[in-house]
Design an enzyme around this catalytic site. Structure first.
Site, PDB file in Angstrom:
ATOM      1  N   GLY A   1       0.807  -1.130   0.033  1.00  0.00           N
ATOM      2  CA  GLY A   1       0.128   0.121   0.139  1.00  0.00           C
ATOM      3  C   GLY A   1       0.911   1.100  -0.129  1.00  0.00           C
ATOM      4  O   GLY A   1       2.078   1.195  -0.226  1.00  0.00           O
ATOM      5  N   GLY A   2       0.365   2.383   0.282  1.00  0.00           N
ATOM      6  CA  GLY A   2       0.903   3.692   0.382  1.00  0.00           C
ATOM      7  C   GLY A   2       1.906   3.911   1.273  1.00  0.00           C
ATOM      8  O   GLY A   2       2.697   4.759   1.495  1.00  0.00           O
TER       9      GLY A   2
ATOM     10  N   GLY B   1       3.661   1.124   3.006  1.00  0.00           N
ATOM     11  CA  GLY B   1       4.709  -0.030   3.036  1.00  0.00           C
ATOM     12  C   GLY B   1       3.872  -1.299   2.796  1.00  0.00           C
ATOM     13  O   GLY B   1       3.067  -1.128   2.035  1.00  0.00           O
TER      14      GLY B   1
ATOM     15  N   ASP C   1     -10.805   7.558   4.037  1.00  0.00           N
ATOM     16  CA  ASP C   1     -10.332   6.788   2.685  1.00  0.00           C
ATOM     17  C   ASP C   1     -11.174   5.382   2.627  1.00  0.00           C
ATOM     18  O   ASP C   1     -10.378   4.426   2.561  1.00  0.00           O
ATOM     19  CB  ASP C   1      -8.741   6.444   2.857  1.00  0.00           C
ATOM     20  CG  ASP C   1      -8.428   6.058   1.406  1.00  0.00           C
ATOM     21  OD1 ASP C   1      -8.936   6.280   0.313  1.00  0.00           O
ATOM     22  OD2 ASP C   1      -7.385   5.385   1.369  1.00  0.00           O
TER      23      ASP C   1
END
Length: 669
Positions: free
Chosen positions: A348-349, A351, A464
């Site tokens: 993901g963004g 890690g 999100d």
């Protein structure tokens, strides 16, 4: 020494009075609101408080159970409000309020705002005007210890119908009383009794809204129980399968406050074969009170003898608590086979996520955070502790962390079925999600968001929410994950703003995408998009619809207006098309309305999902993100999963992972 001894005796006497008052069977709970300010023992505020409470408890002219008095001048003016249960006789009402006016100042000796509940009355006072204002916190709930034996779904439906009817009756009440009580037939030849009440200074709409929000707690507090109650400052309700009102005797219940842990959690007393439990409670309460009294007295004595030391910083206590969650790097390295690619679940963004297995056999998901973080060790530990306290069946649970050198690891429960988008957008896997499962997923996500927004000790805006951030467990129950973009709000904060837009386009509300303004209603918008995706099996991105290219919201709105919403439903669900699906489409459109005020809260959404007796309002036109030629369009024209992070403000496609989880950005605004 004589002065110290006399002071000690006085303080012990106060403790005895408080202990005796709390031990009274009809005392329920109290809140001392420290964050609202304090007063000193010789202040004008305390003098005014004594005067207003004396006026309230000594008034014998009022016989309808509602008292509201104020006394003094700003800034020391005191407002007080007393409310008796609608079925309480005047003498019982006055006796209850008299006890409350004596007890509450003792429980909250210097707080300017406090509220206490007995079985037959409520008392609250404040330095601010509280008359005619609907407030839903602080609150708590209680439950009957016994479960519904059979026909749970029918019992729940009968309860909703009864409470909804009484909510309307109470809201129509006058300025003296907003109260309704009655009964209905329940399954297995039972009779279901309930009552609802609001403070009569509320408007009809505020009363109805307050009760609707309180009833939204039923799935959390009393799911499958024979009785329960939810109590708020402005309203309350209770239900049982025995006749408990009109001064009838009733067993005690276990209180759970929504903002702080309960003082006790005794096993509720009951009748018949459970009479031994009743005697146990009666014996245990005085013993506990006596032990507590001894401890309090000893602490007071030490405080009198010894000068008060400067308190240590809160962070020291937090760190000592968080250490119990810390795991060694070697342990995690072994569990993941040295972070091998074979155990890699996704990226993901923030890690990479790995699957691991601890020595005790527990399977875990390990998020290895990026090494370019500038966050200090103390801040990292504090945020881990806050995340660990977010415990809910519909949130991915944080199990621990690792902090060693530049390595920062988060350890979560492993959720085996991956993310929701892997099912609903897959033409083969989507058939595994029939309507019953999809409806269960929608309800679970709604309850998880309600917990984040209103029920947890923090107020979290996720920012999100999307299909790839909903994970599915063994039984296909949803779990909200990836709090890497979440924001912590103060409990009384309603909205915030930022110049850094983070999240995923297509799920963003217009006010956030265009102006950086976010609130709980931003998450409601994302939830609405998610509901429509779950029902349709389509992503909220541009797709071919006849001769037009439009997004899902545009397509849903067009079909809604034309009365052919069946076009929106996933073809695999057509055989099971029901009014339940139509109602969920309706709720989804309500959530994505362009005007923030028009969107419902998650408490209202949960209530709408669980009660068919509530008439849904007509939705207005939603925000369209794709270029379909409508007046409300904003032409972002970005890919569905174009995600923007604060560290990378440029849009970039992010690959969804099975357990895409990350640490929360818990910075109050």
């Amino acid at each position: 020494m004589a002065m110290v001894s006399s002071r000690f005796v006085f303080l012990v006497s106060i403790c005895i009075l408080v202990s005796q008052a709390i031990a009274q069977p009809d005392f329920l709970y109290s809140f001392c609101l420290d964050d609202k300010g304090n007063y000193t023992s010789n202040s004008t505020y305390k003098t005014n408080l004594k005067q207003v409470l004396s006026s309230l408890s000594s008034n014998t002219e009022i016989d309808y159970g509602f008292y509201n008095f104020s006394y003094g001048k700003s800034p020391d003016k005191v407002y007080s409000l007393g409310l008796c249960r609608g079925d309480a006789k005047p003498d019982i009402c006055r006796s209850c309020l008299n006890n409350a006016t004596n007890l509450l100042p003792l429980l909250c000796p210097n707080q300017k705002e406090a509220i206490g509940w007995y079985d037959y009355c409520m008392l609250r006072y404040s330095f601010r005007d509280i008359f005619g204002i609907m407030e839903d916190s602080p609150s708590f709930y209680m439950w009957n210890p016994f479960n519904v034996s059979a026909n749970y779904d029918q019992f729940s439906q009968d309860l909703r119908t009864l409470l909804d009817s009484q909510r309307g009756q109470a809201a129509k009440g006058g300025s003296l009383r907003k109260f309704a009580a009655g009964n209905a037939t329940a399954p297995n030849f039972q009779t279901l009794y309930s009552l609802v009440q609001c403070t009569p200074d509320l408007s009809a709409q505020d009363c109805s809204d307050c009760l609707a929000g309180a009833m939204g707690y039923i799935p959390k507090c009393c799911d499958g129980k024979r009785g329960g109650r939810v109590i708020r400052p402005s309203c309350n309700f209770r239900f049982e399968v025995y006749h408990f009102y009109a001064n009838a005797s009733s067993p005690s219940l276990s209180p759970v406050p929504s903002v702080s842990p309960p003082a006790s959690n005794n096993t509720p007393a009951a009748k018949g074969k459970e009479s031994n439990k009743s005697r146990t409670v009666i014996v245990v309460v005085p013993i506990i009170s006596f032990v507590v009294l001894i401890i309090i007295s000893f602490c007071i004595y030490l405080r009198v003898r010894k000068p008060r030391e400067k308190p240590q910083s809160e962070s020291v206590d937090e760190i000592s608590s968080v250490e119990s969650l810390q795991l060694g790097f070697g342990t995690i390295k072994a569990a993941t086979d040295d972070f091998s690619d074979a155990n890699k679940l996704g990226e993901g963004g923030f890690g990479v996520v790995y699957k691991g297995k601890l020595s005790d056999g527990q399977v875990i998901a390990v998020k290895r955070l990026s090494k370019n973080s500038s966050q200090g060790d103390l801040e990292f530990k504090n945020e881990v502790l806050l995340l660990a306290k977010l415990q809910h069946r519909y949130l991915v649970r944080l199990l621990g962390f690792c902090l060693e050198g530049i390595e920062r690891l988060l350890i979560y429960e492993f959720v085996p079925n991956g993310s929701l988008d892997n099912f609903i957008f897959d033409p083969i896997k989507c058939v595994q999600l029939d309507w019953a499962r999809r409806y269960k997923i929608i309800g679970g996500i709604a309850r998880g968001l309600l917990y984040l927004h209103e029920e947890s000790r923090l107020r979290i805006i996720h920012r999100d929410l999307k299909a790839s951030n909903i994970l599915l467990d063994f039984e296909m129950n949803p779990k909200i994950s990836d709090f890497g973009m979440a924001r912590l709000f103060e409990l009384d904060q309603s909205e915030g703003s930022t110049s850094k837009i983070v999240g995923t386009y297509g799920y963003m509300a217009l006010e956030y995408a265009m102006h950086g303004q976010f609130s709980v209603k931003s998450d409601v918008f994302s939830f609405g998009v998610l509901v429509l995706e779950i029902i349709s099996g389509r992503k909220n991105s541009s797709f071919q619809s006849g001769e037009n290219i439009e997004d899902l919201l545009s397509y849903a709105w067009k079909n809604w207006k034309q009365g052919i919403v069946s076009n929106l439903v996933d073809p695999t669900l057509k055989a099971g098309l029901t009014t339940e699906i139509m109602r969920c489409i309706h709720i989804g459109l309500l959530c994505v309305q362009e005007n923030v005020v028009d969107r419902p809260t998650m408490a209202s959404v949960v209530l709408m999902l669980n009660s068919y007796s509530i008439t849904l309002p007509i939705p207005s036109k939603p925000t369209f993100f794709m270029n379909s030629g409508t007046e409300s369009n904003i032409c972002l024209q970005l890919e569905h999963d174009s995600r923007v992070t604060e560290s990378n403000p440029q849009s970039s496609s992010v690959k969804a992972s099975i357990n895409e989880v990350s640490i929360t950005e818990l910075s109050p605004r």
